[in-house]
Design a protein around this motif. Structure first.
Motif, short mmCIF file in Angstrom:
data_model
loop_
_atom_site.label_atom_id
_atom_site.label_comp_id
_atom_site.label_asym_id
_atom_site.label_seq_id
_atom_site.Cartn_x
_atom_site.Cartn_y
_atom_site.Cartn_z
N ARG A 15 49.38 -22.12 -69.06
CA ARG A 15 48.55 -21.69 -67.92
C ARG A 15 48.10 -20.24 -68.03
N GLY A 16 48.78 -19.45 -68.85
CA GLY A 16 48.46 -18.04 -68.96
C GLY A 16 48.66 -17.29 -67.65
N ARG A 17 49.65 -17.71 -66.86
CA ARG A 17 49.84 -17.13 -65.53
C ARG A 17 51.25 -16.58 -65.31
N LEU A 18 52.01 -16.36 -66.34
CA LEU A 18 53.37 -15.86 -66.18
C LEU A 18 53.38 -14.55 -65.39
N SER A 19 52.43 -13.69 -65.63
CA SER A 19 52.41 -12.39 -64.95
C SER A 19 52.17 -12.51 -63.45
N ASP A 20 51.67 -13.65 -62.99
CA ASP A 20 51.40 -13.86 -61.56
C ASP A 20 52.59 -14.46 -60.82
N ALA A 21 53.61 -14.88 -61.53
CA ALA A 21 54.75 -15.57 -60.91
C ALA A 21 55.79 -14.59 -60.39
N SER A 22 56.58 -15.06 -59.42
CA SER A 22 57.73 -14.33 -58.92
C SER A 22 58.97 -15.14 -59.24
N ARG A 34 70.32 -11.84 -53.94
CA ARG A 34 69.09 -12.26 -54.60
C ARG A 34 68.25 -11.04 -54.96
N ARG A 35 67.55 -11.15 -56.05
CA ARG A 35 66.60 -10.13 -56.48
C ARG A 35 65.38 -10.84 -57.01
N THR A 36 64.22 -10.22 -56.89
CA THR A 36 62.97 -10.81 -57.36
C THR A 36 62.38 -9.94 -58.46
N VAL A 37 61.93 -10.59 -59.50
CA VAL A 37 61.24 -9.89 -60.58
C VAL A 37 59.87 -10.55 -60.74
N ASN A 38 58.85 -9.74 -60.97
CA ASN A 38 57.51 -10.28 -61.20
C ASN A 38 57.40 -10.72 -62.66
N GLY A 39 56.65 -11.77 -62.88
CA GLY A 39 56.46 -12.27 -64.23
C GLY A 39 55.89 -11.22 -65.17
N SER A 40 55.13 -10.28 -64.62
CA SER A 40 54.55 -9.22 -65.46
C SER A 40 55.63 -8.30 -66.04
N GLU A 41 56.83 -8.33 -65.47
CA GLU A 41 57.93 -7.51 -65.96
C GLU A 41 58.70 -8.17 -67.10
N VAL A 66 58.07 -18.95 -58.05
CA VAL A 66 56.95 -19.12 -57.13
C VAL A 66 55.67 -18.60 -57.77
N LEU A 67 54.59 -19.34 -57.59
CA LEU A 67 53.27 -18.93 -58.07
C LEU A 67 52.27 -19.17 -56.96
N ASP A 68 51.59 -18.14 -56.54
CA ASP A 68 50.59 -18.23 -55.46
C ASP A 68 51.13 -18.93 -54.22
N GLY A 69 52.37 -18.63 -53.85
CA GLY A 69 52.97 -19.21 -52.65
C GLY A 69 53.51 -20.61 -52.83
N GLU A 70 53.33 -21.20 -54.00
CA GLU A 70 53.83 -22.55 -54.28
C GLU A 70 55.12 -22.45 -55.09
N THR A 71 56.15 -23.15 -54.63
CA THR A 71 57.42 -23.17 -55.35
C THR A 71 57.31 -24.14 -56.52
N LEU A 72 57.42 -23.61 -57.74
CA LEU A 72 57.35 -24.44 -58.94
C LEU A 72 58.72 -24.92 -59.39
N TYR A 73 59.74 -24.14 -59.05
CA TYR A 73 61.11 -24.51 -59.39
C TYR A 73 62.01 -24.02 -58.27
N VAL A 74 62.95 -24.86 -57.89
CA VAL A 74 63.99 -24.45 -56.95
C VAL A 74 65.30 -25.03 -57.45
N ASP A 75 66.32 -24.19 -57.48
CA ASP A 75 67.63 -24.61 -57.94
C ASP A 75 68.26 -25.57 -56.94
N ARG A 76 69.04 -26.50 -57.45
CA ARG A 76 69.77 -27.40 -56.55
C ARG A 76 70.59 -26.57 -55.59
N GLY A 77 70.61 -26.96 -54.35
CA GLY A 77 71.40 -26.25 -53.36
C GLY A 77 70.64 -25.15 -52.65
N GLU A 78 69.51 -24.75 -53.17
CA GLU A 78 68.68 -23.73 -52.51
C GLU A 78 67.79 -24.43 -51.50
#
Length: 84
Positions: A15-22, A34-41, A66-78
């Motif tokens: 997708r070429g969108r890693l830098s847009d993900a959280s 919890r801590r958040t890192v941007n894909g651009s990092e 998360v990408l553009d407000g959409e959850t692409l992956y969520v860990d079990r239990g979250e």
């Protein structure tokens, strides 16, 4: 079952969108553990972890991607929070 490494590789190579993900991951001592890192990092996607300029984070610590407000992956239990 989809694994976080697969999602990150899909974002980077197809997708070429890693830098847009959280990426929200388990970080003991941070507020809510919890801590958040941007894909651009992200410097490199390794076999068992991804690297930033500051650290190496194992994939098993990732709780949500998360990408553009959409959850692409969520860990079990979250809980899925649609307001991201």
């Amino acid at each position: 079952m989809t694994f976080p490494r697969e999602v990150l590789n899909e974002l980077k190579w197809h997708r070429g969108r890693l830098s847009d993900a959280s990426i929200i991951y388990l970080h003991r001592g941070a507020p809510g553990d919890r801590r958040t890192v941007n894909g651009s990092e992200i410097v490199e996607l390794e076999r068992s972890f991804f690297t930033t300029d500051e650290s190496k984070i194992p994939y098993h610590r990732i709780r949500r991607i998360v990408l553009d407000g959409e959850t692409l992956y969520v860990d079990r239990g979250e809980e899925v929070d649609e307001k991201l």
